[in-house]
Design a protein around this motif. Structure first.
Motif, PDB file in Angstrom:
ATOM      1  N   PHE A 156      11.582  10.116  -6.549  1.00  0.00           N
ATOM      2  CA  PHE A 156      12.119   9.196  -6.358  1.00  0.00           C
ATOM      3  C   PHE A 156      11.659   8.721  -5.296  1.00  0.00           C
ATOM      4  N   MET A 157      12.200   8.385  -4.037  1.00  0.00           N
ATOM      5  CA  MET A 157      11.848   7.319  -2.653  1.00  0.00           C
ATOM      6  C   MET A 157      12.293   8.809  -1.762  1.00  0.00           C
ATOM      7  N   VAL A 158      11.421   7.600  -0.121  1.00  0.00           N
ATOM      8  CA  VAL A 158      11.898   7.765   0.963  1.00  0.00           C
ATOM      9  C   VAL A 158      12.558   6.731   1.238  1.00  0.00           C
ATOM     10  N   GLY A 159      14.180   7.395   1.309  1.00  0.00           N
ATOM     11  CA  GLY A 159      14.909   6.019   1.985  1.00  0.00           C
ATOM     12  C   GLY A 159      14.643   6.110   3.975  1.00  0.00           C
ATOM     13  N   ILE A 160      14.574   5.238   4.263  1.00  0.00           N
ATOM     14  CA  ILE A 160      14.732   5.431   6.054  1.00  0.00           C
ATOM     15  C   ILE A 160      15.775   3.816   6.141  1.00  0.00           C
ATOM     16  N   MET A 161      16.158   4.274   7.440  1.00  0.00           N
ATOM     17  CA  MET A 161      17.328   3.091   7.846  1.00  0.00           C
ATOM     18  C   MET A 161      17.435   3.249   9.113  1.00  0.00           C
ATOM     19  N   GLU A 162      17.148   2.276   9.441  1.00  0.00           N
ATOM     20  CA  GLU A 162      16.368   2.388  11.196  1.00  0.00           C
ATOM     21  C   GLU A 162      17.398   1.055  11.637  1.00  0.00           C
ATOM     22  N   ILE A 163      17.835   1.025  12.723  1.00  0.00           N
ATOM     23  CA  ILE A 163      18.398  -0.201  13.893  1.00  0.00           C
ATOM     24  C   ILE A 163      17.760  -0.284  15.305  1.00  0.00           C
ATOM     25  N   ALA A 185      14.296  -3.376 -10.705  1.00  0.00           N
ATOM     26  CA  ALA A 185      14.382  -3.739 -12.076  1.00  0.00           C
ATOM     27  C   ALA A 185      15.667  -2.698 -12.292  1.00  0.00           C
ATOM     28  N   MET A 186      15.978  -2.012 -11.092  1.00  0.00           N
ATOM     29  CA  MET A 186      17.049  -1.800 -10.937  1.00  0.00           C
ATOM     30  C   MET A 186      17.983  -2.712  -9.851  1.00  0.00           C
ATOM     31  N   GLY A 187      17.695  -3.236  -9.358  1.00  0.00           N
ATOM     32  CA  GLY A 187      18.214  -4.493  -8.526  1.00  0.00           C
ATOM     33  C   GLY A 187      18.728  -3.774  -6.909  1.00  0.00           C
ATOM     34  N   PHE A 188      17.142  -3.823  -6.805  1.00  0.00           N
ATOM     35  CA  PHE A 188      16.779  -3.150  -5.487  1.00  0.00           C
ATOM     36  C   PHE A 188      17.524  -4.533  -3.616  1.00  0.00           C
ATOM     37  N   VAL A 189      16.468  -5.816  -4.357  1.00  0.00           N
ATOM     38  CA  VAL A 189      17.184  -6.584  -3.924  1.00  0.00           C
ATOM     39  C   VAL A 189      18.261  -6.907  -3.726  1.00  0.00           C
ATOM     40  N   GLY A 190      19.320  -7.084  -4.986  1.00  0.00           N
ATOM     41  CA  GLY A 190      20.658  -7.208  -3.897  1.00  0.00           C
ATOM     42  C   GLY A 190      21.721  -6.348  -4.731  1.00  0.00           C
ATOM     43  N   GLY A 191      20.929  -4.744  -4.276  1.00  0.00           N
ATOM     44  CA  GLY A 191      21.586  -3.941  -4.367  1.00  0.00           C
ATOM     45  C   GLY A 191      21.743  -3.473  -2.281  1.00  0.00           C
ATOM     46  N   GLN A 236       0.918  -1.042   0.626  1.00  0.00           N
ATOM     47  CA  GLN A 236      -0.168  -0.111   0.104  1.00  0.00           C
ATOM     48  C   GLN A 236       1.147   0.776   0.294  1.00  0.00           C
ATOM     49  N   ILE A 237       2.053   1.314   0.446  1.00  0.00           N
ATOM     50  CA  ILE A 237       3.059   1.788   0.861  1.00  0.00           C
ATOM     51  C   ILE A 237       4.398   2.600   0.020  1.00  0.00           C
ATOM     52  N   ASN A 238       3.614   0.971  -0.875  1.00  0.00           N
ATOM     53  CA  ASN A 238       5.105   0.766  -2.332  1.00  0.00           C
ATOM     54  C   ASN A 238       6.483   0.663  -1.090  1.00  0.00           C
ATOM     55  N   GLU A 239       6.228   0.414  -0.940  1.00  0.00           N
ATOM     56  CA  GLU A 239       7.635   0.209   0.207  1.00  0.00           C
ATOM     57  C   GLU A 239       9.152  -1.205  -0.343  1.00  0.00           C
ATOM     58  N   LEU A 240       9.515  -1.122  -0.484  1.00  0.00           N
ATOM     59  CA  LEU A 240      10.898  -2.490  -0.593  1.00  0.00           C
ATOM     60  C   LEU A 240      11.645  -2.093   1.214  1.00  0.00           C
ATOM     61  N   VAL A 241      11.727  -3.292   0.750  1.00  0.00           N
ATOM     62  CA  VAL A 241      12.542  -3.787   2.590  1.00  0.00           C
ATOM     63  C   VAL A 241      13.301  -4.542   3.193  1.00  0.00           C
ATOM     64  N   VAL A 242      15.264  -4.280   3.747  1.00  0.00           N
ATOM     65  CA  VAL A 242      15.549  -5.370   3.099  1.00  0.00           C
ATOM     66  C   VAL A 242      16.281  -5.660   4.903  1.00  0.00           C
ATOM     67  N   GLU A 243      16.120  -6.629   5.721  1.00  0.00           N
ATOM     68  CA  GLU A 243      16.570  -6.265   6.939  1.00  0.00           C
ATOM     69  C   GLU A 243      17.536  -7.447   7.231  1.00  0.00           C
ATOM     70  N   ARG A 254      17.462  -2.310   9.197  1.00  0.00           N
ATOM     71  CA  ARG A 254      15.961  -2.330   8.770  1.00  0.00           C
ATOM     72  C   ARG A 254      16.508  -1.175   7.684  1.00  0.00           C
ATOM     73  N   GLY A 255      16.728  -1.553   5.916  1.00  0.00           N
ATOM     74  CA  GLY A 255      16.336  -0.379   5.083  1.00  0.00           C
ATOM     75  C   GLY A 255      15.629  -0.409   4.057  1.00  0.00           C
ATOM     76  N   SER A 256      14.669   0.181   4.153  1.00  0.00           N
ATOM     77  CA  SER A 256      12.832   0.515   3.386  1.00  0.00           C
ATOM     78  C   SER A 256      13.769   1.951   2.207  1.00  0.00           C
ATOM     79  N   ALA A 257      12.753   1.457   0.945  1.00  0.00           N
ATOM     80  CA  ALA A 257      13.005   3.394   0.016  1.00  0.00           C
ATOM     81  C   ALA A 257      11.072   2.686  -0.133  1.00  0.00           C
ATOM     82  N   ARG A 258      10.264   3.980   0.355  1.00  0.00           N
ATOM     83  CA  ARG A 258       8.922   4.183  -0.195  1.00  0.00           C
ATOM     84  C   ARG A 258       9.487   5.156  -1.531  1.00  0.00           C
TER      85      ARG A 258
END
Length: 157
Positions: A98-105, A131-137, A6-13, A115-119
């Motif tokens: 393009f985005m809002v980035g959130i880096m949380e610890i 497509a730019m490689g968010f998950v791997g990058g 819903q908030i168009n967020e990609l997340v890595v933890e 937790r790094g997320s891009a909204r």
């Protein structure tokens, strides 16, 4: 809990075997060493670690590629999180976003949960970032942050 789609967020933890204070110090004082996946390098132009402060850098690829970014911090909560966006440059000058980035610890036992997320403003931008490689990058970046933090704390392995 809000649905991340819903908030168009990609997340890595990632779990980091170092205390939050050390992870924070590495995140903010050694940003150029972990910010983009190797062999890319990061040149810090300015990092004004406060809400409204400028966040500008240039990511440089091994073949001469350049990816400049210029934005602002929306929130900086020491030892907890920082939030940044490219929707504005310093002085709150709007630009194409393009985005809002959130880096949380957060503390996690003797270590830290990162937790790094891009909204993104819309699903198209989210799909573009995927497509730019968010998950791997972003996973590579989390690994680099963990390696640096763990080496600083003497718990690397």
């Amino acid at each position: 809990m809000t649905d991340v789609h819903q908030i168009n967020e990609l997340v890595v933890e990632k779990y980091i075997a170092a205390p939050p204070e050390i992870v924070w110090r590495v995140m903010t004082e050694r940003t150029a060493e972990w910010w983009c996946p190797k062999p890319w390098m990061t040149e810090i132009v300015e990092q004004d670690w406060r809400a409204g402060g400028r966040s500008a850098m240039i990511m440089r690829g091994p073949n001469g590629e350049e990816a400049p970014s210029d934005g602002v911090f929306l929130e900086v909560t020491p030892n907890r999180r920082f939030v940044f966006t490219d929707a504005f440059t310093s002085g709150w000058v709007p630009q194409k976003a393009f985005m809002v980035g959130i880096m949380e610890i957060t503390p996690d036992g003797k270590g830290t949960c990162y937790r790094g997320s891009a909204r993104h403003w819309d699903e198209a931008a989210l799909k573009q970032h995927e497509a730019m490689g968010f998950v791997g990058g972003w996973n590579a970046v989390a690994d680099q942050l963990a390696e640096l933090s763990e080496s600083v704390s003497g718990k690397g392995g």
